[in-house]
Design a protein around this motif. Structure first.
Motif, PDB file in Angstrom:
ATOM      1  N   CYS A 162      31.926  40.993  31.278  1.00 40.95           N
ATOM      2  CA  CYS A 162      31.814  39.574  31.003  1.00 40.95           C
ATOM      3  C   CYS A 162      31.472  39.430  29.403  1.00 40.95           C
ATOM      4  O   CYS A 162      30.143  39.829  29.072  1.00 40.95           O
ATOM      5  N   LEU A 214      24.168  34.199  31.304  1.00 38.41           N
ATOM      6  CA  LEU A 214      25.130  34.437  32.377  1.00 38.41           C
ATOM      7  C   LEU A 214      25.679  35.673  32.788  1.00 38.41           C
ATOM      8  O   LEU A 214      26.190  36.382  31.806  1.00 38.41           O
ATOM      9  N   CYS A 216      30.069  30.081  30.581  1.00 38.93           N
ATOM     10  CA  CYS A 216      31.299  30.618  30.866  1.00 38.93           C
ATOM     11  C   CYS A 216      32.510  30.119  29.983  1.00 38.93           C
ATOM     12  O   CYS A 216      32.730  28.900  29.852  1.00 38.93           O
ATOM     13  N   THR A 217      33.194  31.262  29.707  1.00 33.16           N
ATOM     14  CA  THR A 217      34.519  30.833  29.103  1.00 33.16           C
ATOM     15  C   THR A 217      35.679  30.792  29.985  1.00 33.16           C
ATOM     16  O   THR A 217      36.900  30.858  29.306  1.00 33.16           O
ATOM     17  N   ASN A 218      35.496  31.073  30.900  1.00 34.19           N
ATOM     18  CA  ASN A 218      36.520  31.092  32.085  1.00 34.19           C
ATOM     19  C   ASN A 218      37.830  32.015  31.740  1.00 34.19           C
ATOM     20  O   ASN A 218      38.800  32.354  32.072  1.00 34.19           O
ATOM     21  N   CYS A 219      37.105  33.357  30.970  1.00 34.27           N
ATOM     22  CA  CYS A 219      38.053  34.202  30.510  1.00 34.27           C
ATOM     23  C   CYS A 219      38.615  35.102  31.702  1.00 34.27           C
ATOM     24  O   CYS A 219      39.712  35.704  31.695  1.00 34.27           O
ATOM     25  N   GLY A 220      38.125  34.821  32.950  1.00 36.64           N
ATOM     26  CA  GLY A 220      38.622  36.114  33.996  1.00 36.64           C
ATOM     27  C   GLY A 220      38.402  37.216  34.299  1.00 36.64           C
ATOM     28  O   GLY A 220      38.920  37.811  35.137  1.00 36.64           O
ATOM     29  N   CYS A 236      35.830  38.711  35.066  1.00 40.05           N
ATOM     30  CA  CYS A 236      34.966  39.098  36.333  1.00 40.05           C
ATOM     31  C   CYS A 236      35.942  39.089  37.530  1.00 40.05           C
ATOM     32  O   CYS A 236      35.751  39.996  38.287  1.00 40.05           O
ATOM     33  N   ILE A 270      35.227  32.048  38.853  1.00 34.95           N
ATOM     34  CA  ILE A 270      35.399  30.836  38.103  1.00 34.95           C
ATOM     35  C   ILE A 270      35.534  29.541  38.987  1.00 34.95           C
ATOM     36  O   ILE A 270      35.207  28.427  38.458  1.00 34.95           O
TER      37      ILE A 270
HETATM   38  S1  SF4 Z   1      35.068  34.027  33.413  1.00 39.07           S
HETATM   39 FE1  SF4 Z   1      33.584  35.433  34.251  1.00 39.07          FE
HETATM   40  S2  SF4 Z   1      33.594  37.304  32.950  1.00 39.07           S
HETATM   41 FE2  SF4 Z   1      34.510  35.238  32.048  1.00 39.07          FE
HETATM   42  S3  SF4 Z   1      32.858  34.495  30.812  1.00 39.07           S
HETATM   43 FE3  SF4 Z   1      32.758  33.477  32.854  1.00 39.07          FE
HETATM   44  S4  SF4 Z   1      31.541  34.582  34.208  1.00 39.07           S
HETATM   45 FE4  SF4 Z   1      31.715  35.842  32.325  1.00 39.07          FE
END
Ligand code: SF4
Ligand code: SF4
Length: 716
Positions: free
Chosen positions: A306, A315, A376-380, A382, A393
């Motif tokens: 993350c 987070l 959270c950047t929603n990067c995926g 996780c 997400i």
């Molecule tokens: S999508 Fe998951 S890994 Fe990415 S920033 Fe949000 S919680 Fe962290």
């Protein structure tokens, strides 16, 4: 004999009763969640896919094996316990008859051999886990450990439990060899070693050891069963279910539409008093959400990847799921109480748990801190890493939806972006009149669609807000248009008729604004009737390709790197001018991890003469975010190290001349980080960031020739 039968059955009855009671209680708590009929329908509709996913994810341990050492240790333990189910059958048979053998196969040397082999494999697995846990002990290395925040005490108990299961099994089998009760003669190499150690004690003592070890094994197995039901090791039972009901192919790409009571929410008819807008309390989650919480193994793979956690934000996707689970379990008695009267009689700590806000800071005693939710950047990363397919997400977005739509509570600096989207159709509020400015001085006409596109127009170029309005991203847009023109591709743009896809609003939690913008775009696109849309922004690409179908907009959508790579491969674009530079490519999360487009940008770079590609350590499906997704582009980053700085530090480790990417968000974020590094004297002045389209354009266009070689055919 009778005594051992009675003790064995009593132990079994106690174990099964406690475990079954707990499982029934957990099932009832999960039933207090919202329905998720779409998950059941998906499972029913695709039985072949269900079998495949169980075979690869659960039996094949696909995701776990991506981490070679811990993955192999887990696979050995999982497969070992599956094979050792045979020994459980044998143990219960032996309770009643010491010479019991499984019918038909019970004397086969092969069966005895694999039982011993997997008993040893499980021991090897837990020794490996022990070493891993000692080396990554959070007490020693702090938040760098993926186990930071996990229940590490329980994990040690589990390792002890597994060891005792195997140890009692081998002692019991060794003693059986010496008493003549053992059903196998050949192949049982480990049992024979233990038997050899026990042989000097004589037959009588071995008989006592056989009975004692047998009952000890039953006790350990039953104790372990109860422990599983009450601990994070619940995942042993829950993981196959969670994988079965997970989103296919995974929880990446599209966000789910807002659902209330199992139905997609229609904003025209929705009522805030009766409908559920996102998740404002734990029982607003669906049973699938609660299953996610119950399934978390606390392995910390998500946490280790993350970007928020890596840059000291509060987070952790693991902690988020654990906190939701702990709250759901603590509130469980309240949720299951029959009415107000029964609730009043509950202990005070349960009543207090029931009134905790789902999202709230420490002063409000919230379950999830707002700084956690908005980091959270929603990067995926996780979702990609989670071995049991938990959909972080979706949960984060649903909680954001409630905060934005019902509580009007979100980072204040993002308010301007939402207002601009609503009023002007772009996040900067620059308005549609300026969407054609990027075309000025191109040297050729870019056809702007006005009504249906002609049959001869192959592609509708979706420019996106950044591509049309942000200075640095405009350079990419001009490069793409020039390359398409050079290749003789018939394309058109929407110009002022294009509006934001709504991605930042949706990722922020404002489904209402997303829906409004998406419907407007769908109307425009349905009128234009494009054959294929080519998008330069991965966020637009994701929204158009994966999210618009939820609103009835179905289009063929590709990313510009896919089209350019194809044009190069077909010989319609020929890179000739050398670009003799070391270039490291940054994978945009919404292009790579969310949509699995990893190769085309790399293929383009490889075809440019002179380019020396350098991969960063975190690349492709393990790529590290630039920090802009999840609408973070429009929020201040006040906590910890900046994510874009962390990424550029990694890029600088490859000593590049240039950093390349394929997303306007990444271009801006990493460009800012490079500028800050240059100002601090930590990066060479010559270092720049470009989109791979710009890189290709430099090579395709002969040096000093600003004019494209081929005329563009007109759009219809
Ligand atoms: S999508 Fe998951 S890994 Fe990415 S920033 Fe949000 S919680 Fe962290
Ligand atoms: S959410 Fe998934 S990856 Fe993260 S700790 Fe739980 S099981 Fe592991």
């Amino acid at each position: 004999m009778v005594v051992r039968i009675v003790i064995g059955l009593v132990l079994t009855a106690i174990g099964l009763t406690f475990a079954a009671r707990r499982m029934w209680w957990l099932y009832r708590v999960s039933r207090t969640g919202q329905p998720a009929p779409e998950r059941i329908a998906a499972v029913r509709e695709h039985p072949g896919r269900d079998v495949e996913i169980e075979a690869t994810e659960v039996v094949g341990q696909r995701k776990l094996l991506q981490w070679s050492v811990p993955g192999t240790a887990h696979a050995l333990t999982f497969w070992g316990f599956t094979v050792l189910l045979l020994t459980i059958i044998e143990s219960y048979g032996d309770l009643f008859s010491p010479t019991f053998a499984i019918p038909v196969i019970g004397h086969w040397a092969f069966i005895g051999f694999i039982e011993d082999l997997f008993a040893v494999a499980v021991l090897a697995g837990i020794i490996t886990f022990t070493v891993i846990r000692l080396r990554t002990d959070p007490k020693r290395i702090g938040r760098e450990s993926r186990f930071a925040g996990s229940h590490t005490g329980a994990a040690w108990l589990v390792l002890l439990g597994i060891f005792l299961v195997v140890a009692t099994l081998l002692v019991y089998r060794g003693a059986q060899i010496n008493t003549g009760d053992f059903p196998y003669i050949h192949g049982v190499f480990a049992s024979q070693i233990v038997g050899h150690w026990l042989a000097p004690l004589g037959t009588g003592m071995n008989k006592v050891i056989e009975t004692t070890a047998l009952l000890a094994q039953v006790a350990v197995v039953m104790g372990f069963l109860i422990f599983i039901a009450y601990s994070k090791h619940l995942h042993i039972f829950m993981a196959p279910l969670n994988v079965l009901f997970s989103r296919r192919p995974n929880g990446l790409g599209a966000l789910q539409p807002m659902r209330s009571g199992g139905k997609v929410l229609d904003f025209e008819e929705a009522d805030p008093d009766t409908d559920i807008f996102g998740r404002g309390k734990i029982e607003d989650f669906t049973w699938k959400g609660m299953l996610d919480m119950a399934t978390c193994t606390e392995c910390g793979r998500c946490q280790s990847q993350c970007p928020a956690w890596a840059t000291d934000k509060p987070l952790s996707p693991k902690k988020l799921i654990m906190d939701l689970r702990d709250h759901a379990l603590a509130k469980g008695p309240y949720l299951l109480a029959a009415g107000d009267e029964e609730r009043e009689k509950l202990p005070e700590h349960i009543k207090q748990e029931a009134i905790r806000p789902l999202v709230g800071d420490a002063a409000a005693n919230g379950v999830i801190d707002p700084d956690v939710l908005w980091s959270c950047t929603n990067c995926g990363a996780c979702v990609e890493e989670c071995p049991v397919d938990i959909e972080h997400i979706d949960h984060i977005s649903d909680m954001r939806r409630y905060q934005v739509l019902i509580e009007s509570s979100f980072p204040v600096e993002a308010a301007g972006m939402l207002k601009n989207l609503e009023n002007k159709g772009d996040p900067w509020g620059m308005g549609d009149a300026r969407r054609a400015e990027w075309m000025e001085g191109l040297g050729f006409e870019v056809p702007v669609a006005d009504g249906p596109l002609g049959d001869d127009v192959e592609y509708l170029f979706w420019v996106g807000c950044a591509g049309a309005l942000e200075d640095r991203a405009r350079k990419t847009t001009r490069a793409i248009a020039t390359l398409l023109h050079t290749a003789g591709v018939r394309f058109a743009v929407l110009g002022p008729a294009e509006t934001c896809t709504g991605d930042p609003a949706r990722r922020m939690g404002n489904e209402f604004v997303f829906s409004m913008l998406a419907q407007q775009n769908i109307e425009t696109l349905n009128e234009a009737k494009p054959r294929t849309i080519v998008a330069s922004c991965p966020h637009c690409f994701n929204a158009l390709a994966n999210e618009y179908p939820q609103l009835g907009g179905n289009y063929e959508v590709i990313h510009h790197t896919q089209l350019l790579a194809r044009l190069v491969a077909e010989g319609k674009l020929t890179p000739v001018t050398p670009v003799a530079e070391k270039i490291t490519y940054h994978d945009p999360c919404f292009l790579g991890r969310h949509n699995k487009v990893f190769s085309p940008p790399r293929e383009i770079m490889e075809r440019v003469p002179g380019v020396q590609p350098q991969e960063m350590h975190r690349c492709k499906d393990r790529g590290f975010c630039c920090g802009a997704g999840g609408a973070r582009m429009w929020m201040e980053e006040r906590i910890g190290k900046r994510i874009n700085t962390e990424r550029i530090d990694e890029a600088l480790g490859t000593n590049p001349d240039t950093v390349s990417t394929a997303c306007p968000y990444c271009l801006v974020m990493l460009g800012d980080a490079i500028a800050a590094k240059k100002a601090a004297g930590e990066a060479p002045e010559s270092l720049e960031i470009v989109d791979v389209a710009q890189l290709l354009a430099r090579s395709v266009q002969p040096a000093g020739d600003g004019q494209p070689p081929a005329p563009a055919p007109p759009a219809g």
